[in-house]
Scaffold this active site. Structure first.
Site, mmCIF file in Angstrom:
data_model
loop_
_atom_site.group_PDB
_atom_site.id
_atom_site.type_symbol
_atom_site.label_atom_id
_atom_site.label_comp_id
_atom_site.label_asym_id
_atom_site.label_seq_id
_atom_site.Cartn_x
_atom_site.Cartn_y
_atom_site.Cartn_z
ATOM 1 N N SER A 1 -23.303 9.975 8.702
ATOM 2 C CA SER A 1 -24.284 10.187 7.631
ATOM 3 C C SER A 1 -25.105 11.438 7.950
ATOM 4 C CB SER A 1 -25.173 8.944 7.475
ATOM 5 O OG SER A 1 -26.020 9.056 6.354
ATOM 6 N N THR A 2 -26.415 11.314 8.131
ATOM 7 C CA THR A 2 -27.264 12.478 8.381
ATOM 8 C C THR A 2 -26.795 13.237 9.622
ATOM 9 O OG1 THR A 2 -29.138 11.262 7.454
ATOM 10 C CG2 THR A 2 -29.636 13.261 8.691
ATOM 11 N N HIS B 1 -21.710 9.823 4.156
ATOM 12 C CA HIS B 1 -22.650 9.509 3.085
ATOM 13 C C HIS B 1 -23.061 10.807 2.388
ATOM 14 C CE1 HIS B 1 -24.005 5.708 5.487
ATOM 15 N NE2 HIS B 1 -22.900 5.488 4.798
ATOM 16 N N MET C 1 -28.518 7.686 9.899
ATOM 17 C CA MET C 1 -29.599 6.710 9.857
ATOM 18 C C MET C 1 -29.062 5.350 9.417
ATOM 19 S SD MET C 1 -33.176 7.045 7.773
ATOM 20 C CE MET C 1 -34.529 5.899 8.048
ATOM 21 N N ASP D 1 -24.868 1.333 8.900
ATOM 22 C CA ASP D 1 -23.588 1.239 8.200
ATOM 23 C C ASP D 1 -22.442 1.507 9.162
ATOM 24 O OD1 ASP D 1 -21.803 0.941 6.101
ATOM 25 O OD2 ASP D 1 -21.974 3.030 5.452
#
Length: 371
Positions: free
Chosen positions: A187-188, A214, A308, A311
């Site tokens: 993600s991030t 994401h 973050m 998931d």
């Protein structure tokens, strides 16, 4: 506690006012200055030393990308890019994420739009992540370039370097032609991490790689195109019905859950759905990982990188319990946000905790050594 200082950069007076108002509504943040172009932004970062910057991309005199590079070189601070949702805007945003931006927020309807209020929550959430980012780690990652050489593997330094290698001569277990599959969730900070990991794979890697990053629709296509340009693997944005092939990486399209499904008894294909988000995400890493649970005939290698939240952690645990060969969590040392990998480590389902630059070598080694 003193609020975190934010510098707002946009060539539109109107947008500077809107963004300032959005940020000022959060008592933990305050706008300490504004700039109308990249040149002003670079100077104000040095003068004001803000905790974070919101940066428009298209500006006169010095655009946001050039300003970002100057900031990361001269006085690194966390930067959130404000990007249009056009294909061109998406491509520029992917570059910005590689060059050191922590994250981005898409402008819903162009560069001057009241619709920016629709992403207020997202902007504030990402600013809260940005102000806590370790810039020494981020700037080191942004300024370093992945090695163009494939990682060496002990005992056989070139197991996939030629089609005639010992791995390529193995009889296939079925029409799919591969015995292994790699699944990655992030993600991030993910685009930069994926750049590193995918650019390190050898050309004849005998397994498909399925990826959930994401990211909103449109941006995942630009991400796949960018990764394809730096990797010896073929990298594509996944489409429904695509048949999985060795040496190809498939990026889940934004707005869709991606799963792997059997294609009869002979191969595997991509399946996309618009089912409800899982944990606020679509695509979801957990959804991808869980789709691999029935496929015990494949040797499964699972990776969770920077991001973050949690998931993917439960999916990794389930895969580990069902016989996954390799489960890797990116170490805190290289994560921009040590959330998703931490969640997996805390579930005690990780076989290796590795810095970003060692992940591919471990995957290559695992595939080479598995009979």
């Amino acid at each position: 506690m003193q609020p975190y200082d934010v510098l707002v950069v946009d060539d539109s007076v109107f947008m500077r006012k809107i963004i300032t108002d959005l940020i000022s509504g959060d008592p933990a943040l305050r706008v300490v200055g504004t700039a109308k172009n990249g040149k002003e932004a670079v100077e104000l970062v040095k003068k004001l030393n803000p905790h974070a910057v919101t940066m428009d991309i298209e500006m006169p005199e010095m655009n946001g990308l050039d300003a970002l590079r100057a900031i990361m070189n001269e006085h690194p601070v966390p930067v959130i890019m404000l990007s249009s949702l056009t294909q061109e805007g998406a491509a520029e945003t992917i570059k910005a994420l590689e060059w050191g931006a922590v994250d981005f927020v898409g402008k819903p309807s162009g560069s001057i739009s009241l619709d920016l209020h629709k992403v207020k929550h997202l902007l504030l959430e990402k600013l809260h992540i940005a102000v806590k980012t370790n810039m020494r780690k981020l700037s080191r990652s942004a300024l370093s370039k992945p090695s163009p050489k494939a990682p060496e593997v002990p005992k056989d330094p070139r197991p996939f370097s030629e089609p005639a290698s010992r791995m390529e001569r193995r009889p296939a277990t079925g029409a799919a032609g591969f015995e292994h599959i790699v699944a990655i969730g992030t993600s991030t900070g993910g685009p930069r991490a994926l750049h590193q990991v995918l650019s390190d794979f050898p050309e004849y890697f005998p397994a498909p790689v399925v990826i959930v990053q994401h990211m909103p629709p449109n941006f995942t296509k630009s991400l796949a195109q960018r990764l394809d340009s730096v990797s010896r693997l073929r990298v594509v944005e996944a489409e429904a019905g695509m048949i999985l092939e060795s040496g190809t990486a498939y990026v889940a399209p934004g707005g869709y859950h991606m799963t792997v499904a059997r294609n009869g008894n002979h191969s595997y294909k991509i399946h996309l759905t618009k089912e409800d988000p899982r944990g606020g995400h679509r695509p979801s890493v957990d959804v991808l990982f869980e789709s691999l649970l029935p496929m015990r005939e494949l040797k499964r290698h699972i990776v969770l990188m920077t991001g973050m939240g949690s998931d993917g952690a439960k999916g990794m645990l389930a895969l580990k319990q069902s016989g996954a060969v390799t489960t890797i969590a990116e170490s805190e040392d290289t994560c921009i946000v040590y959330g998703m990998p931490r969640a997996a480590v805390e579930l005690n389902c990780v076989t290796h905790v590795l810095p970003q630059q060692e992940i591919t070598a471990k995957l290559v080694q695992a595939v080479a050594r598995e009979p």
